[in-house]
Motif scaffolding. Structure first.
Motif, PDB file in Angstrom:
ATOM      1  N   LEU A 226       0.820  -1.200   0.000  1.00  0.00           N
ATOM      2  CA  LEU A 226       0.000   0.000   0.000  1.00  0.00           C
ATOM      3  C   LEU A 226       0.859   1.257   0.000  1.00  0.00           C
ATOM      4  CD1 LEU A 226      -2.806   1.251   0.168  1.00  0.00           C
ATOM      5  CD2 LEU A 226      -2.836   0.743   2.610  1.00  0.00           C
ATOM      6  N   VAL A 230       1.660   4.004  -3.099  1.00  0.00           N
ATOM      7  CA  VAL A 230       1.292   5.402  -2.852  1.00  0.00           C
ATOM      8  C   VAL A 230       2.508   6.305  -3.052  1.00  0.00           C
ATOM      9  CG1 VAL A 230       0.569   7.028  -1.066  1.00  0.00           C
ATOM     10  CG2 VAL A 230      -0.681   4.888  -1.382  1.00  0.00           C
ATOM     11  N   ASP A 353      -4.019   7.264   1.415  1.00  0.00           N
ATOM     12  CA  ASP A 353      -3.715   6.921   0.022  1.00  0.00           C
ATOM     13  C   ASP A 353      -3.779   8.167  -0.859  1.00  0.00           C
ATOM     14  OD1 ASP A 353      -3.687   5.894  -2.601  1.00  0.00           O
ATOM     15  OD2 ASP A 353      -5.733   5.160  -2.464  1.00  0.00           O
TER      16      ASP A 353
END
Length: 412
Positions: A226, A230, A353
């Motif tokens: 993740l 990002v 995000d």
């Protein structure tokens, strides 16, 4: 095995139909805004690329500043109300910009304030949108729900960029911005009709905003795939903001034919996004983040072609490729997040995000104008292409990006 009829059955669900309608209309409004705002500002007396950079930066900075707060609000309050507030604030901002353009009273400070309102509205709306989808769509149809929402949004982008270019050419940027505001207002009304019962939304114990942010950060930072992607997108979006927000319109004005040419470029990208979501409806890669990251590499193509002074048809084709790749990535990314992140933290994680992905965007906007003056518009666009490729290759070095696997499909 998944079937098209099973996926399309979502359209018969009233709540999903309302969400789909609101999202489609909202994107139709947002599709008017880039062309209208870019050429409306560039058409002002004495305006240049730096003027446009200032207005777009004024829009982006508040969006980034309020993104985390938007995530906390969306995890605390009914998400449809949060989305409604964001849509109506965007409507207000675009109505104000339209009024300034139509009246001829366009001080840079006032335009910046109105643009900032649209940025805050975006920061409030998007984390709620990310979190509301699993509340409306069953877990086994999340990817189908994301695909259908993307299909509606992308069809709106195709219609919007074509209609906005014609509206700007025939009537001016002010009228196109007015249409934008009306679309956001209508989307807000539709969202207000989406009433989820309390049973559909578990309520966690309330904490302070800082505690909520710490919990969201813990969920975000504990997943390597993740935060690495990002970080990749923080650089990629910086290049995208510079290329799409300033350098592309500037090159279109200088040598491609003005608003009509840039609208054709954006339309090519929008058609590509439609193709991308149609591909995504059937696509089930075992390693969705690895696949999604790899297909970011071809998104450098349109900037490479623009920087090499390729003919308009070639740059439109490059924009089509970008649209396909980004939309396939977007569907895989959203579906993976919705499956891997706990529902009670999803809006906050989505806000991290978005914050991380967008945080360098204003830098791209601020540097685009000066870079065009120093390196030439074409040279600056080639720099954008290089940033896209290098950031993507760096993300592929992370084991979490390469190794995350999707759950086994449920047989039917």
């Amino acid at each position: 095995m998944h079937s098209y009829l099973h996926d399309l059955g979502l359209l018969r669900d009233r709540k999903f139909a309302l969400l789909l309608s609101a999202r489609t209309i909202s994107v139709l409004g947002s599709a008017f805004a880039p062309v209208a705002l870019a050429f409306g500002v560039l058409g002002l007396p004495g305006a240049d690329a730096t003027t446009l950079s200032v207005v777009l930066t004024a829009q982006s900075l508040p969006m980034i500043a309020f993104m985390l707060v938007g995530g906390v609000i969306a995890d605390r309050l009914p998400r449809q109300r949060v989305m409604m507030a964001g849509e109506l604030l965007m409507a207000l901002g675009y109505f104000a910009l339209a009024a300034m353009m139509l009246s001829g009273w366009t001080p840079l400070t006032a335009m910046g304030v109105a643009a900032a309102a649209t940025g805050v509205g975006t920061a409030i709306m998007f984390p709620a949108l990310s979190g509301i989808i699993p509340e409306v769509v069953p877990a086994d149809r999340l990817q189908a729900g994301n695909v259908l929402l993307g299909l509606g949004a992308n069809a709106s982008r195709v219609a919007g960029v074509v209609l906005s270019g014609g509206t700007v050419m025939l009537f001016g940027g002010g009228w196109a911005l007015l249409v934008s505001g009306a679309m956001f207002a209508l989307a807000g009304v539709l969202i207000a009709m989406l009433r989820l019962t309390s049973a559909e939304r578990a309520r966690a114990e309330r904490h302070s905003v800082l505690a909520d942010l710490r919990d969201g950060w813990r969920e975000f930072s504990s997943r390597q795939w993740l935060w690495v992607v990002v970080a990749q997108f923080s650089v990629l979006v910086m290049a995208l903001q510079a290329g799409h927000g300033v350098l592309g319109p500037l090159l279109a004005k200088e040598s491609l034919g003005g608003p009509a040419a840039w609208s054709a470029f954006l339309a090519g990208e929008a058609v590509g996004t439609i193709a991308g979501v149609l591909v995504s409806l059937r696509l089930r890669p075992r390693r969705p983040i690895l696949f999604g990251t790899l297909i970011c590499l071809p998104t450098a193509l349109p900037y490479l072609l623009l920087g090499l002074d390729a003919p308009l048809w070639a740059t439109v084709a490059g924009a089509f490729v970008l649209g396909v790749c980004f939309d396939v990535f977007g569907v895989l990314w959203q579906t993976t997040m919705q499956r891997e992140v706990p529902p009670e933290s999803l809006s906050r994680v989505s806000s991290y995000d978005m914050l991380g992905s967008l945080m360098f965007g204003p830098i791209g906007l601020m540097l685009a104008g000066p870079a065009a003056k120093v390196f030439g518009t074409e040279g600056a666009l080639l720099g954008c292409a290089a940033l896209v490729v290098l950031s993507t290759l760096a993300a592929l070095l992370a084991p979490g990006v390469r190794n995350l696997r999707a759950p086994e499909p449920v047989s039917r």
